[in-house]
Write an enzyme that holds these catalytic residues in place. Structure first.
Site, PDB file in Angstrom:
ATOM      1  N   ASP A   1      64.482  28.723 -23.751  1.00  0.00           N
ATOM      2  CA  ASP A   1      64.678  29.027 -22.115  1.00  0.00           C
ATOM      3  C   ASP A   1      65.495  30.288 -22.029  1.00  0.00           C
ATOM      4  O   ASP A   1      65.724  30.542 -20.968  1.00  0.00           O
ATOM      5  CB  ASP A   1      65.595  27.804 -21.764  1.00  0.00           C
ATOM      6  CG  ASP A   1      66.938  27.653 -22.433  1.00  0.00           C
ATOM      7  OD1 ASP A   1      67.224  28.253 -23.308  1.00  0.00           O
ATOM      8  OD2 ASP A   1      67.727  26.680 -21.996  1.00  0.00           O
ATOM      9  N   SER A   2      65.697  31.246 -23.221  1.00  0.00           N
ATOM     10  CA  SER A   2      66.190  32.457 -22.847  1.00  0.00           C
ATOM     11  C   SER A   2      65.104  33.291 -22.103  1.00  0.00           C
ATOM     12  O   SER A   2      65.086  34.105 -21.746  1.00  0.00           O
ATOM     13  CB  SER A   2      66.244  33.301 -24.299  1.00  0.00           C
ATOM     14  OG  SER A   2      65.101  32.934 -25.296  1.00  0.00           O
TER      15      SER A   2
ATOM     16  N   ASP B   1      61.533  24.741 -26.102  1.00  0.00           N
ATOM     17  CA  ASP B   1      62.711  24.404 -25.571  1.00  0.00           C
ATOM     18  C   ASP B   1      62.881  23.528 -24.577  1.00  0.00           C
ATOM     19  O   ASP B   1      62.059  23.714 -23.602  1.00  0.00           O
ATOM     20  CB  ASP B   1      63.629  25.954 -25.401  1.00  0.00           C
ATOM     21  CG  ASP B   1      65.016  25.773 -25.877  1.00  0.00           C
ATOM     22  OD1 ASP B   1      65.558  25.044 -26.486  1.00  0.00           O
ATOM     23  OD2 ASP B   1      65.501  26.920 -25.541  1.00  0.00           O
TER      24      ASP B   1
ATOM     25  N   LYS C   1      63.067  21.555 -28.992  1.00  0.00           N
ATOM     26  CA  LYS C   1      64.267  21.757 -29.166  1.00  0.00           C
ATOM     27  C   LYS C   1      65.195  21.427 -28.187  1.00  0.00           C
ATOM     28  O   LYS C   1      65.050  21.632 -26.994  1.00  0.00           O
ATOM     29  CB  LYS C   1      64.622  23.108 -29.549  1.00  0.00           C
ATOM     30  CG  LYS C   1      66.205  23.733 -29.902  1.00  0.00           C
ATOM     31  CD  LYS C   1      66.250  25.115 -30.389  1.00  0.00           C
ATOM     32  CE  LYS C   1      66.550  26.113 -29.279  1.00  0.00           C
ATOM     33  NZ  LYS C   1      67.626  25.833 -28.280  1.00  0.00           N
TER      34      LYS C   1
ATOM     35  N   GLU D   1      69.582  21.146 -27.090  1.00  0.00           N
ATOM     36  CA  GLU D   1      70.942  21.522 -27.358  1.00  0.00           C
ATOM     37  C   GLU D   1      71.901  20.361 -27.409  1.00  0.00           C
ATOM     38  O   GLU D   1      71.718  19.193 -26.919  1.00  0.00           O
ATOM     39  CB  GLU D   1      71.618  22.631 -26.280  1.00  0.00           C
ATOM     40  CG  GLU D   1      70.686  23.863 -26.353  1.00  0.00           C
ATOM     41  CD  GLU D   1      71.322  24.714 -25.220  1.00  0.00           C
ATOM     42  OE1 GLU D   1      72.458  24.586 -24.601  1.00  0.00           O
ATOM     43  OE2 GLU D   1      70.711  25.755 -25.127  1.00  0.00           O
TER      44      GLU D   1
ATOM     45  N   GLU E   1      74.510  28.240 -33.628  1.00  0.00           N
ATOM     46  CA  GLU E   1      74.348  29.853 -32.820  1.00  0.00           C
ATOM     47  C   GLU E   1      75.899  30.086 -32.613  1.00  0.00           C
ATOM     48  O   GLU E   1      76.795  29.446 -32.228  1.00  0.00           O
ATOM     49  CB  GLU E   1      73.824  29.443 -31.276  1.00  0.00           C
ATOM     50  CG  GLU E   1      73.972  30.804 -30.521  1.00  0.00           C
ATOM     51  CD  GLU E   1      73.131  30.909 -29.259  1.00  0.00           C
ATOM     52  OE1 GLU E   1      72.061  29.866 -29.131  1.00  0.00           O
ATOM     53  OE2 GLU E   1      73.125  31.760 -28.430  1.00  0.00           O
TER      54      GLU E   1
HETATM   55  O1  KIV Z   1      66.522  29.940 -25.732  1.00  0.00           O
HETATM   56  C1  KIV Z   1      66.539  30.460 -26.760  1.00  0.00           C
HETATM   57  O2  KIV Z   1      66.230  31.528 -27.062  1.00  0.00           O
HETATM   58  C2  KIV Z   1      67.652  29.819 -27.770  1.00  0.00           C
HETATM   59  C3  KIV Z   1      67.983  30.688 -28.953  1.00  0.00           C
HETATM   60  C4  KIV Z   1      68.846  31.949 -28.667  1.00  0.00           C
HETATM   61  C5  KIV Z   1      68.499  29.791 -30.135  1.00  0.00           C
HETATM   62  O3  KIV Z   1      68.018  28.760 -27.573  1.00  0.00           O
END
Ligand code: KIV
Length: 271
Positions: free
Chosen positions: A51-52, A90, A120, A122, A188
């Site tokens: 989600d970056s 994510d 993934k 959190e 992280e």
């Molecule tokens: O969204 C992302 O890129 C991440 C990583 C920084 C772990 O969650």
């Protein structure tokens, strides 16, 4: 350095065997078919459609506004490009926190609509029930503890986690996600010694993002590692290229050539 085995397609069992054999796992984020193809051909083990993308693609200040509908097309582009790499999608903020059924629904969408290989999410102890439910349905889950960007407002900004008394929470989170069935866990922005202790205690591999060298693998946001990100990048990032500079130079040269009339020339024109 242990010898790298030839792997046709990376599976969750390869993450586990890499840890057991002391082979470091490599991961990069990717949000599109072109970078996915390059990273896959270069032998990166897993690609995270993070989600970056909120910052790197969509122009948001944080990852908080990112939606499932925004990430699915990006994850599909990556998953349908790769031949070898394992693709992790994510789960964005607001798509799993209400409970295990909401989490499973979101995970199904990433598996069916994006054809991702895993998801993934959190959170440690707070997300353990969600992880358990998704894993029970046959979907691999990569956990994410330490600094969790979706909670940056709750955490008071980009803060290192797991320092001093914070280590108790970090190790409790690590144990919780392993017990819930996660196949790997991202650590992280945690101190290197704390990450080393978590890595030594867990059976599943740890993937560091700003967690020092004593983890089982390393993950970076591709736009940071390639020097494409505008502005400040975190201290833990090593820049392997200056893509921003290369592109800026190319654009400047193109503008100059168009202005001077040297582009296009006869070879670049149809007769
Ligand atoms: O969204 C992302 O890129 C991440 C990583 C920084 C772990 O969650």
């Amino acid at each position: 350095m242990p010898e790298q085995p030839v792997i046709k397609r990376v599976r969750t069992r390869h993450f586990q065997s890499a840890k057991e054999q002391g082979i470091k796992i490599t991961g990069l984020t990717s949000y599109d078919t072109l970078t996915a193809g390059i990273f896959d051909e270069s032998g990166i083990d897993f690609l995270l459609v993070g989600d970056s993308a909120g910052n790197a693609v969509l122009g948001y200040e944080t990852t908080v506004p990112v939606t499932v509908d925004e990430l699915i097309p990006l994850a599909r582009a990556v998953a349908t490009t790769v031949r070898r790499a394992f693709v992790v999608a994510d789960m964005p903020f607001g798509s799993y926190e209400s409970g295990p059924e909401e989490a499973l629904h979101t995970a199904f969408r990433f598996m069916k609509e994006a054809q991702a290989h895993a998801v993934k999410l959190e959170g440690g102890t707070r997300s353990a029930e969600q992880i358990r439910r998704i894993v029970e349905a046959g979907i691999p889950v990569m956990a994410h503890i330490g600094f969790t960007p979706q909670s940056e407002h709750g955490l008071g900004g980009h803060m290192i986690q797991g320092r001093g008394a914070g280590f108790e929470q970090l190790i409790a989170d690590a144990r919780a996600v392993e017990q819930a069935g996660a196949f790997a866990v991202v650590l992280e922005m945690v101190p290197a010694d704390a990450a080393a202790k978590v890595t030594a205690e867990l059976r599943i591999p740890t993937i560091g993002v700003g967690a020092g060298p004593d983890v089982d693998g390393q993950l970076l946001v591709w736009t940071d590692f390639a020097g494409f990100t505008a502005g400040r990048i975190p201290k833990f990032v090593r820049q392997y290229a200056d893509l921003r500079g290369v592109l800026a130079d190319a654009v400047t040269a193109f503008r100059a050539d168009v202005s001077s009339g040297s582009y296009p020339n006869a070879d670049e024109s149809y007769s």
